[in-house]
Design an enzyme around this catalytic site. Structure first.
Site, PDB file in Angstrom:
ATOM      1  N   ASP A 140     -27.630  66.078  64.378  1.00  0.00           N
ATOM      2  CA  ASP A 140     -27.640  64.792  63.683  1.00  0.00           C
ATOM      3  C   ASP A 140     -28.811  63.935  64.134  1.00  0.00           C
ATOM      4  O   ASP A 140     -29.428  64.182  65.167  1.00  0.00           O
ATOM      5  CB  ASP A 140     -26.331  64.044  63.954  1.00  0.00           C
TER       6      ASP A 140
ATOM      7  N   LYS B 222     -28.310  62.184  58.710  1.00  0.00           N
ATOM      8  CA  LYS B 222     -28.025  61.430  57.485  1.00  0.00           C
ATOM      9  C   LYS B 222     -28.601  60.031  57.649  1.00  0.00           C
ATOM     10  O   LYS B 222     -28.444  59.416  58.677  1.00  0.00           O
ATOM     11  CB  LYS B 222     -26.514  61.342  57.259  1.00  0.00           C
TER      12      LYS B 222
ATOM     13  N   MET C 106     -21.584  50.894  64.205  1.00  0.00           N
ATOM     14  CA  MET C 106     -22.180  50.735  62.863  1.00  0.00           C
ATOM     15  C   MET C 106     -21.952  49.314  62.345  1.00  0.00           C
ATOM     16  O   MET C 106     -21.541  49.116  61.204  1.00  0.00           O
ATOM     17  CB  MET C 106     -21.550  51.758  61.894  1.00  0.00           C
TER      18      MET C 106
HETATM   19  C1  LIG Z   1     -21.780  57.591  62.996  1.00  0.00           C
HETATM   20  S1  LIG Z   1     -21.474  56.732  64.485  1.00  0.00           S
HETATM   21  C2  LIG Z   1     -21.369  58.076  65.591  1.00  0.00           C
HETATM   22  C3  LIG Z   1     -20.689  57.726  66.883  1.00  0.00           C
HETATM   23  C4  LIG Z   1     -20.662  58.865  67.870  1.00  0.00           C
HETATM   24  N1  LIG Z   1     -19.845  59.956  67.395  1.00  0.00           N
HETATM   25  C5  LIG Z   1     -20.177  58.422  69.241  1.00  0.00           C
HETATM   26  O1  LIG Z   1     -19.124  58.864  69.691  1.00  0.00           O
HETATM   27  O2  LIG Z   1     -20.886  57.606  69.864  1.00  0.00           O
HETATM   28  C6  LIG Z   1     -23.055  56.053  64.831  1.00  0.00           C
HETATM   29  C7  LIG Z   1     -22.955  54.699  65.521  1.00  0.00           C
HETATM   30  O3  LIG Z   1     -22.699  54.883  66.912  1.00  0.00           O
HETATM   31  C8  LIG Z   1     -23.310  53.850  67.655  1.00  0.00           C
HETATM   32  N2  LIG Z   1     -24.273  54.440  68.590  1.00  0.00           N
HETATM   33  C9  LIG Z   1     -24.523  55.736  68.771  1.00  0.00           C
HETATM   34  N3  LIG Z   1     -25.438  55.917  69.753  1.00  0.00           N
HETATM   35  C10 LIG Z   1     -25.758  54.699  70.191  1.00  0.00           C
HETATM   36  C11 LIG Z   1     -26.648  54.201  71.183  1.00  0.00           C
HETATM   37  N4  LIG Z   1     -27.391  55.024  71.932  1.00  0.00           N
HETATM   38  N5  LIG Z   1     -26.735  52.872  71.380  1.00  0.00           N
HETATM   39  C12 LIG Z   1     -25.990  52.030  70.636  1.00  0.00           C
HETATM   40  N6  LIG Z   1     -25.133  52.424  69.682  1.00  0.00           N
HETATM   41  C13 LIG Z   1     -25.018  53.735  69.454  1.00  0.00           C
HETATM   42  C14 LIG Z   1     -23.999  52.930  66.648  1.00  0.00           C
HETATM   43  O4  LIG Z   1     -23.103  51.900  66.306  1.00  0.00           O
HETATM   44  C15 LIG Z   1     -24.218  53.868  65.493  1.00  0.00           C
HETATM   45  O5  LIG Z   1     -24.366  53.181  64.279  1.00  0.00           O
END
Ligand SMILES: C[S@@+](CC[C@H](N)C(=O)[O-])C[C@H]1O[C@@H](n2cnc3c(N)ncnc32)[C@H](O)[C@@H]1O
Length: 264
Positions: free
Chosen positions: A51, A73, A186
């Site tokens: 991803d 995506k 998100m």
């Molecule tokens: C589709 S979700 C996936 C979440 C992922 N499965 C998890 O457990 O962290 C994507 C969202 O996770 C958050 N996110 C993921 N990595 C991040 C990071 N390094 N810093 C801040 N937010 C993060 C953000 O809100 C982003 O829009």
């Protein structure tokens, strides 16, 4: 006996196993936050379907001859649909490859890992889920914010920001009570409606908030403020994804980090 039984004797997928898929959590970004098990699967993969949030430093752990497929995506235009990703995983496994489906954070937290697992199971493909450090815990640690605290928060809730401002079925009055931490994933485009909804249901506008952008990465920013100014903070600091919003008095405990911390 009542209820479903988990069959613990069932053979599990091992790193490098051909014809199988491992759905692996890659953690929030910092490659050192991969689990040992995730690393073992990545190091023995024939194919990795990854991803957008999975960084190149993590993909570098894969063997040179491993095929890397970007399934990232993007908002507004999917690079690969979920249906196409599901079909790709099945196809690659049936070709006899050791397939790793590498996802940011934890595959089972806002990651659609369960949909992929379900599809693979129905296709008869041996599958294993490897958990990862989710963005909430990774960003919290990297910002010095404890998500629970004996004096501040007896509960923590992970919420999809996509839900805010819609008829989502969430208990917003319950979420507005103090003594709990809310972590919105998100959440950038819905920061305003989220804050207004919580305040309308009684959450104090002075409640501390933290926005963590690029958490755990060298580019991390932690922006501190209050719930009442959340939308302004997002815009004034031109925050971009990936970012998390942490709401609750624990946010005020953010330690002075070696990385940039801005309070507007
Ligand atoms: C589709 S979700 C996936 C979440 C992922 N499965 C998890 O457990 O962290 C994507 C969202 O996770 C958050 N996110 C993921 N990595 C991040 C990071 N390094 N810093 C801040 N937010 C993060 C953000 O809100 C982003 O829009």
């Amino acid at each position: 006996m009542d209820g479903m039984q988990f069959d613990a004797t069932r053979r599990t997928v091992t790193p490098g196993e051909r014809g199988a898929v491992a759905i692996v959590g890659a953690g929030p970004g910092d490659p050192e936050l991969l689990t040992l098990r995730a690393l073992a699967f990545v190091q023995r993969a024939d194919v990795i379907v990854y991803d957008r949030l999975v960084g190149s430093a993590i993909l570098d752990f894969a063997p040179d001859n491993c095929r890397r497929i970007d399934a990232g995506k993007r908002k507004g235009g999917a690079v690969m649909t979920q249906t196409a990703i599901n079909a790709l995983l099945v196809r690659q496994a049936r070709l006899g490859r050791a397939v790793v489906r590498l996802k940011g954070g934890d595959p089972f937290i806002f990651g659609r890992g369960s949909e992929e697992l379900d599809y693979l199971k129905r296709a008869g493909i041996a599958t294993r889920v490897v958990p990862g450090i989710t963005a909430a815990t990774g960003c919290a640690a990297a910002s010095g914010i404890p998500l629970t605290h004996r004096d501040h928060a007896a509960a923590v809730t992970f919420i999809s920001g996509h839900a805010a401002g819609t008829n989502d079925g969430l208990d917003w009055a319950g979420l507005a009570h103090g003594d709990q931490t809310l972590v919105f994933y998100m959440a950038l485009s819905t920061a305003g409606p989220t804050a207004r909804r919580l305040i309308a249901k009684g959450r104090d506008p002075a409640t501390p908030v933290a926005i963590v952008e690029n958490g755990t990465l060298p580019t991390q920013r932690t922006i501190l403020g209050t719930l009442g100014e959340l939308e302004y903070l997002v815009h004034a600091n031109a925050v971009s994804a990936p970012a998390l919003v942490i709401i609750g008095t624990v946010a005020a405990l953010a330690s002075a980090m070696p990385r940039e911390a801005i309070a507007v």
